[in-house]
Design a protein around this motif. Structure first.
Motif, PDB file in Angstrom:
ATOM      1  N   MET A  98      36.062  21.038  25.677  1.00 37.87           N
ATOM      2  CA  MET A  98      34.869  20.439  25.003  1.00 37.87           C
ATOM      3  C   MET A  98      33.640  21.261  25.645  1.00 37.87           C
ATOM      4  SD  MET A  98      36.087  18.438  22.756  1.00 37.87           S
ATOM      5  CE  MET A  98      34.523  17.846  22.235  1.00 37.87           C
ATOM      6  N   ASP A  99      33.727  21.764  26.761  1.00 41.53           N
ATOM      7  CA  ASP A  99      32.605  22.545  27.408  1.00 41.53           C
ATOM      8  C   ASP A  99      32.402  23.687  26.343  1.00 41.53           C
ATOM      9  OD1 ASP A  99      32.133  20.709  29.327  1.00 41.53           O
ATOM     10  OD2 ASP A  99      33.225  21.607  30.839  1.00 41.53           O
ATOM     11  N   PHE A 100      33.229  24.372  25.863  1.00 45.22           N
ATOM     12  CA  PHE A 100      33.099  25.575  25.231  1.00 45.22           C
ATOM     13  C   PHE A 100      32.230  25.433  23.928  1.00 45.22           C
ATOM     14  CE2 PHE A 100      34.345  28.298  21.580  1.00 45.22           C
ATOM     15  CZ  PHE A 100      34.342  29.530  22.244  1.00 45.22           C
ATOM     16  N   PHE A 101      32.454  24.254  23.437  1.00 41.98           N
ATOM     17  CA  PHE A 101      31.818  23.878  22.111  1.00 41.98           C
ATOM     18  C   PHE A 101      30.255  23.315  22.427  1.00 41.98           C
ATOM     19  CE2 PHE A 101      36.421  23.765  21.222  1.00 41.98           C
ATOM     20  CZ  PHE A 101      36.405  24.602  19.971  1.00 41.98           C
ATOM     21  N   ARG A 102      30.142  22.719  23.549  1.00 37.53           N
ATOM     22  CA  ARG A 102      29.008  22.313  23.847  1.00 37.53           C
ATOM     23  C   ARG A 102      28.024  23.436  24.198  1.00 37.53           C
ATOM     24  NH1 ARG A 102      27.168  21.984  28.884  1.00 37.53           N
ATOM     25  NH2 ARG A 102      29.162  21.760  29.700  1.00 37.53           N
ATOM     26  N   VAL A 103      28.716  24.246  24.973  1.00 36.73           N
ATOM     27  CA  VAL A 103      27.753  25.533  25.550  1.00 36.73           C
ATOM     28  C   VAL A 103      27.500  26.488  24.578  1.00 36.73           C
ATOM     29  CG1 VAL A 103      27.923  27.697  26.977  1.00 36.73           C
ATOM     30  CG2 VAL A 103      28.530  25.458  27.882  1.00 36.73           C
ATOM     31  N   THR A 104      28.401  26.872  23.473  1.00 34.76           N
ATOM     32  CA  THR A 104      28.211  27.934  22.568  1.00 34.76           C
ATOM     33  C   THR A 104      27.652  27.267  21.208  1.00 34.76           C
ATOM     34  OG1 THR A 104      30.601  27.262  21.270  1.00 34.76           O
ATOM     35  CG2 THR A 104      30.227  28.953  23.105  1.00 34.76           C
ATOM     36  N   GLY A 105      27.585  25.909  20.906  1.00 37.66           N
ATOM     37  CA  GLY A 105      27.321  25.196  19.770  1.00 37.66           C
ATOM     38  C   GLY A 105      27.790  25.452  18.647  1.00 37.66           C
ATOM     39  N   LEU A 106      29.107  25.875  18.823  1.00 39.60           N
ATOM     40  CA  LEU A 106      30.152  26.038  17.656  1.00 39.60           C
ATOM     41  C   LEU A 106      30.850  24.805  17.256  1.00 39.60           C
ATOM     42  CD1 LEU A 106      31.593  29.411  18.585  1.00 39.60           C
ATOM     43  CD2 LEU A 106      29.993  29.214  17.002  1.00 39.60           C
TER      44      LEU A 106
END
Length: 67
Positions: free
Chosen positions: A1-9
């Motif tokens: 989930m952090d990946f999507f939070r950080v990238t905004g994707l």
């Protein structure tokens, strides 16, 4: 989930290969390197657009970072 939070994707913007990389990194984090975080991802991968709002992760090096 952090990946999507950080990238905004969103989930649908990522190609299946991105999911495989994220799952492997999560397993490495859980079993071997507990302090591995999403901020470490750019050490090995670069996010690149692949057509109409789809994204891939490409390796930044030809040599493996984890042996």
């Amino acid at each position: 989930m952090d990946f999507f939070r950080v990238t905004g994707l969103s989930f649908s913007q990522t190609m299946p290969m991105v999911w495989r990389i994220l799952l492997v990194l999560d397993r490495i984090n859980t079993n071997h390197i507990p302090d591995l975080s999403i901020e470490d991802l750019p050490l090995a991968y670069r996010l690149r657009s692949h057509g109409s709002s789809r994204f891939l992760l490409f390796s930044t090096s030809n040599s493996p970072l984890i042996l």
